[in-house]
Write a protein that holds these residues in place. Sequence first.
Motif, PDB file in Angstrom:
ATOM      1  N   GLY A 121       0.501  -1.194  -0.070  1.00 44.96           N
ATOM      2  CA  GLY A 121       0.363  -0.158  -0.049  1.00 44.96           C
ATOM      3  C   GLY A 121       0.471   1.361  -0.239  1.00 44.96           C
ATOM      4  O   GLY A 121       0.285   2.099  -1.110  1.00 44.96           O
ATOM      5  N   ILE A 132      -5.930   1.152  -2.954  1.00 48.27           N
ATOM      6  CA  ILE A 132      -6.507   0.117  -1.875  1.00 48.27           C
ATOM      7  C   ILE A 132      -6.200  -1.537  -2.049  1.00 48.27           C
ATOM      8  O   ILE A 132      -6.579  -1.886  -3.707  1.00 48.27           O
ATOM      9  CB  ILE A 132      -7.678   0.197  -2.355  1.00 48.27           C
ATOM     10  N   VAL A 160     -13.310  -5.266  -2.140  1.00 49.56           N
ATOM     11  CA  VAL A 160     -12.193  -4.255  -2.276  1.00 49.56           C
ATOM     12  C   VAL A 160     -11.763  -4.604   0.132  1.00 49.56           C
ATOM     13  O   VAL A 160     -12.588  -5.183   0.604  1.00 49.56           O
ATOM     14  CB  VAL A 160     -12.915  -3.050  -1.774  1.00 49.56           C
ATOM     15  N   THR A 162      -8.986  -3.237   3.618  1.00 50.41           N
ATOM     16  CA  THR A 162      -8.283  -2.688   3.724  1.00 50.41           C
ATOM     17  C   THR A 162      -6.917  -3.452   4.206  1.00 50.41           C
ATOM     18  O   THR A 162      -6.804  -4.375   4.428  1.00 50.41           O
ATOM     19  CB  THR A 162      -9.060  -1.870   4.807  1.00 50.41           C
ATOM     20  N   GLN A 164      -6.770   0.735   3.153  1.00 50.77           N
ATOM     21  CA  GLN A 164      -6.950   2.117   2.253  1.00 50.77           C
ATOM     22  C   GLN A 164      -5.735   2.680   2.709  1.00 50.77           C
ATOM     23  O   GLN A 164      -5.817   3.316   3.346  1.00 50.77           O
ATOM     24  CB  GLN A 164      -8.231   2.308   2.287  1.00 50.77           C
ATOM     25  N   ASP A 185     -17.070   2.765   2.167  1.00 50.15           N
ATOM     26  CA  ASP A 185     -15.079   2.754   2.101  1.00 50.15           C
ATOM     27  C   ASP A 185     -14.616   4.397   2.353  1.00 50.15           C
ATOM     28  O   ASP A 185     -15.587   5.132   1.668  1.00 50.15           O
ATOM     29  CB  ASP A 185     -15.019   1.703   1.857  1.00 50.15           C
ATOM     30  N   ALA A 187     -11.907   4.719  -0.023  1.00 52.74           N
ATOM     31  CA  ALA A 187     -11.810   4.845  -1.499  1.00 52.74           C
ATOM     32  C   ALA A 187     -13.112   5.760  -2.472  1.00 52.74           C
ATOM     33  O   ALA A 187     -13.395   6.400  -2.755  1.00 52.74           O
ATOM     34  CB  ALA A 187     -11.335   3.407  -2.454  1.00 52.74           C
ATOM     35  N   ILE A 197      -8.531   5.829  -7.861  1.00 51.41           N
ATOM     36  CA  ILE A 197      -7.909   4.668  -7.059  1.00 51.41           C
ATOM     37  C   ILE A 197      -7.271   4.199  -7.450  1.00 51.41           C
ATOM     38  O   ILE A 197      -7.422   3.507  -8.922  1.00 51.41           O
ATOM     39  CB  ILE A 197      -8.982   4.077  -6.722  1.00 51.41           C
TER      40      ILE A 197
END
Length: 229
Positions: A121, A132, A160, A162, A164, A185, A187, A197
């Motif tokens: 990340g 993400i 998705v 985390t 993020q 979330d 994002a 993103i």
Amino acid sequence: MRKYAVIVAGGSGSRMGGGIPKQFRNLCRRPVLWWSMKAFHDEDPETQLILVLPEEFIGQWKDFFSSLPATERFEHCTVAGGKTRGESVKKGLEMVNDPDSLVAVHDGARPLVSPDIIARGWEEMSRKFAAIPVIPVVDSLRLITKGGSISVDRSEYVAVQTPQVFHTARLKEAYKSASDRNFTDDAAVMEHAGYEIALFEGNPDNIKITDPKDMAIAEVLMNKCKTDA
């Protein structure tokens, strides 16, 4: 850039039953939340940890944490969460005073996050202002319509996870522009503000604990990780 981790653990965990929020329940002899903290500390001990907790459990958390061996206590600060996840994230962001920094927002109920995912990340942030982790969807999907439902191509979707990761000032700015809208979330908040993103590879083991079954699965996965190590 300085790095911060806002670990959001402000929920009541009502689906777990028993009155104790899931983030404070023991997983392999340590609270679920502690494992998330450990992953960030293991990846980089210089990352500043910010825990967003239910106000009524902050005292209990501090009592527990002070009872740990010194080697298992990671420097961190705590802040009371809000009524929604978005409000809790904003409470955590208020603790970050360095606008030109990086911040990872992580669900405290994902104790199996690995230092590798966290490191990926931070690395992706060299390309975008938001990154993400995602994993492929393995189940068949159907889209609910007014007339019933239709099959959709699962290869066009990802799940998705985390943490993020964001540029701090831009995430704060995005939350200001989001007003009272309820996003699922962070994002989505950034996307609403016009930011692209970046996606990076997550891990199927990085599950989110929501009910007792998930806790049992996490216990098995945690023990497997220890055996593999």
